[in-house]
Write a protein that holds these residues in place. Structure first.
Motif, PDB file in Angstrom:
ATOM      1  N   ALA A  79       0.830  -1.204   0.000  1.00 52.06           N
ATOM      2  CA  ALA A  79       0.000   0.000   0.000  1.00 52.06           C
ATOM      3  C   ALA A  79       0.863   1.252   0.000  1.00 52.06           C
ATOM      4  N   GLU A  80       1.923   1.243   0.808  1.00 53.23           N
ATOM      5  CA  GLU A  80       2.789   2.424   0.860  1.00 53.23           C
ATOM      6  C   GLU A  80       3.449   2.674  -0.500  1.00 53.23           C
ATOM      7  N   GLU A  81       3.915   1.606  -1.113  1.00 45.03           N
ATOM      8  CA  GLU A  81       4.518   1.763  -2.439  1.00 45.03           C
ATOM      9  C   GLU A  81       3.496   2.285  -3.455  1.00 45.03           C
ATOM     10  N   ALA A  82       2.290   1.713  -3.379  1.00 46.34           N
ATOM     11  CA  ALA A  82       1.261   2.114  -4.349  1.00 46.34           C
ATOM     12  C   ALA A  82       0.888   3.585  -4.180  1.00 46.34           C
ATOM     13  N   VAL A  83       0.771   4.017  -2.932  1.00 45.87           N
ATOM     14  CA  VAL A  83       0.384   5.409  -2.684  1.00 45.87           C
ATOM     15  C   VAL A  83       1.481   6.356  -3.148  1.00 45.87           C
ATOM     16  N   GLN A  84       2.707   6.009  -2.823  1.00 46.75           N
ATOM     17  CA  GLN A  84       3.812   6.869  -3.271  1.00 46.75           C
ATOM     18  C   GLN A  84       3.837   6.953  -4.796  1.00 46.75           C
ATOM     19  N   ASP A  85       3.672   5.800  -5.421  1.00 43.89           N
ATOM     20  CA  ASP A  85       3.667   5.771  -6.886  1.00 43.89           C
ATOM     21  C   ASP A  85       2.512   6.606  -7.446  1.00 43.89           C
ATOM     22  N   ALA A  86       1.361   6.511  -6.788  1.00 43.14           N
ATOM     23  CA  ALA A  86       0.186   7.243  -7.280  1.00 43.14           C
ATOM     24  C   ALA A  86       0.390   8.747  -7.177  1.00 43.14           C
ATOM     25  N   PHE A  87       0.899   9.196  -6.034  1.00 37.10           N
ATOM     26  CA  PHE A  87       1.105  10.641  -5.880  1.00 37.10           C
ATOM     27  C   PHE A  87       2.139  11.157  -6.876  1.00 37.10           C
ATOM     28  N   LEU A  88       3.210  10.402  -7.037  1.00 43.98           N
ATOM     29  CA  LEU A  88       4.259  10.869  -7.942  1.00 43.98           C
ATOM     30  C   LEU A  88       3.768  10.903  -9.389  1.00 43.98           C
TER      31      LEU A  88
END
Lengths: 378, 179
Positions: free
Chosen positions: B32-41
């Motif tokens: 989830a943390e990776e996905a959120v970071q990827d989404a924001f970027l």
């Protein structure tokens, strides 16, 4: 068992909101996660737009960009040398007029983008797309009533017996003429007119508007007898509409990406946007292809015709011998069985069994018959 | 989004909700943390193409859902995800104050874990986006690239299944929401 016997419908929404909110509240947000995102964003945080970000922000090493450019240049060379490439590029330049402008650098780097863009705008329909329901090309989305109209895939099969000997070819020509006369075409044809049992199968595709007329003409085809027929209709409206909705969504996303691409000014930016653009266009190609297939199936009905000549009056076959019953029948069966077994043994053993039998006969002669003959002579 | 601090304020404002949504979708905190970071970027990278106003939120969650989908499909088998999420919940139980509160939250946690985790991806994601993230059906449709009618039918099916779930029914009774 899955009825709402335990929880009221009106309470489900509130209950779900409550339990999800509670569950989410118990999920710890990792400390420092926000800072990690901002750190990962790096220079992009201070950038006003994608075009001013350094290429490093996208993690695209220069070597990868150079390799990709070399591969694309090679592909461009192959495409340019292929026959008909001028026609494609001409159409691409004229068809792309309404789309978001793509910078010249991007067009040089990614000629396929412009090519695919043309494909979306004029549609990728097969040659049969002249039918009304195929005219819904524009920009990949549904256009007016054509997309909203019901899509029914109609198919039929007809089995005909050609009554006159030697008229199979003529009948197949009539079937072909019916298809062409209705604005259709012969999809597949296999006619064996010279065989001992002439037969053939022809599949024709006709516009759905002429379907009923063609089926009636086929079932009443002169010189033939209708042996059987079958029809089916499959409503693909929902699937087609769903595909059109996906096309619209993907087209919108592609256009947005093209806008971003038009503002990109360095190789890193272009590569980063292009990755996503390629993925979207690939999906769009697939969905468009499925939609075109459904539209084609709905626009052009498929009719399979089986032809067979009437079997000639068989010559008076030799009347089979009356099979004797009782002991005579058993004796006859035994003789036939023995003959078949012997044939089978000889066939399977090749010449070996014959040689063995000959040797046995010679031994018999030498061992028993020769002494008798010798005594007689003496 | 314009200005130096826009990304920072955007991430700070929306990170918690996006992360919790991602955990409920991915069922794995690390993913989830990776996905959120990827989404924001990604969303920031393509911010010029983002529609103004309400369109920004579905765009962010579209990228987020895509990232979660890719992780759900490729990286970690489902059984491992469910175990990790349950373990993450269990770790939090010890920080609650009293035994009654602990029991109540444990019941809710079990109900949510059983009900939400039991739904297939195509039902669970709209449920999370609708009832936790708070997106409208139209916004969910944009986020998962489906028609609003499809979203409506999936939410209906999810509600139908969840309504028949024994743990959720017990929770509803406990909260005075059952017939």
């Amino acid at each position: 068992m899955n009825d709402h016997s335990t929880v009221d419908d009106e309470h489900i929404d509130a209950l779900l909101e409550q339990v999800l909110r509670d569950a989410a509240a118990r999920i710890d947000v990792p400390s420092g996660a926000v800072d990690r995102v901002l750190t990962a964003a790096g220079p992009a945080r201070h950038a006003m737009s994608i075009r001013s970000q350094p290429a490093r922000a996208y993690g695209r090493p220069l070597a990868v960009a150079a390799s990709l450019a070399a591969v694309i240049a090679l592909v461009v060379g192959v495409v340019a040398s292929a026959p008909g490439s001028h026609t494609s590029s001409d159409k691409a330049s004229s068809g792309g007029a309404a789309a978001p402008s793509v910078p010249a650098d991007a067009q040089r780097l990614f000629p396929k983008t412009a090519e695919q863009q043309r494909g979306f705008q004029v549609g990728a329909s097969p040659p049969t797309s002249s039918a009304p329901s195929h005219a819904s090309g524009g920009a990949g989305g549904p256009s007016g009533g054509a997309a909203d109209a019901a899509k029914i895939v109609r198919t039929a099969s007809v089995q005909l017996e050609v009554e006159q000997r030697g008229a199979l070819r003529q009948t197949s020509d009539r079937v072909r003429a019916i298809a062409l006369g209705a604005g259709g075409y012969v999809s597949t044809s296999e006619v064996q007119a010279e065989s001992s049992a002439p037969s053939g199968s022809i599949t024709i595709r006709v516009p759905v508007g002429a379907y009923d007329t063609v089926v009636n003409q086929l079932t009443a085809l002169k010189g033939t007898k209708l042996l059987g027929s079958a029809e089916s209709g499959r409503d693909v409206t929902a699937s087609y509409t769903d595909l059109q909705a996906q096309i619209t969504a993907l087209t919108g996303e592609r256009d947005s990406l093209l806008v971003v691409l038009s503002k990109a000014q360095n190789i890193g930016d272009i590569l980063a946007v292009h990755d996503r653009l390629v993925a979207v266009e690939t999906s769009l190609d697939q969905v468009q292809g499925q939609a075109n297939l459904l539209a084609d199936q709905a626009a052009m009905s498929s009719i399979a015709i089986s032809l067979a000549e009437k079997a000639p009056a068989a010559p008076a076959a030799p009347k089979p011998k009356h099979h004797a019953g009782g002991l005579a029948g058993a004796w006859s069966d035994a003789r036939h069985g023995f003959a078949h077994a012997t044939e089978s043994i000889v066939a399977h053993s090749g010449g070996t069994i014959v040689v063995v039998l000959a040797l046995l006969a010679l031994v018999f002669l030498v061992r028993y018959l020769y002494p008798v003959l010798r005594r007689g002579l003496l | 989004m314009r200005g130096d601090d826009e990304l920072a304020s955007w991430v700070r404002d929306g990170y918690a909700r996006a992360y919790r949504s991602a955990v409920l979708i991915c069922r794995n905190p690390a993913d989830a943390e990776e996905a959120v970071q990827d989404a924001f970027l990604r969303a920031w990278r393509f911010r010029d193409a983002l529609p103004d106003g309400d369109g920004r939120e579905p765009w962010l969650y579209r990228v987020l859902v895509n990232s979660c989908y890719s992780k759900l499909r490729r990286e970690i088998p489902r059984r491992d995800r469910e175990g990790e999420l349950s373990h993450a919940h269990a770790d939090r139980h010890g920080e609650l104050d009293g035994p009654e509160q602990l029991a109540e939250h444990a019941l809710i946690a079990d109900a949510v874990a059983d009900s939400i985790a039991g739904l297939p991806d195509q039902l669970r994601i709209p449920v999370v986006l609708r009832y936790f993230t708070g997106l409208s059906e139209r916004e969910i449709a944009l986020a998962i690239r489906r028609r609003p009618g499809t979203v409506k039918s999936r939410l209906h099916e999810a509600r139908r299944r969840l309504a028949a779930d024994p743990s959720l029914s017990a929770l509803a009774t406990d909260m005075g929401m059952a017939r």
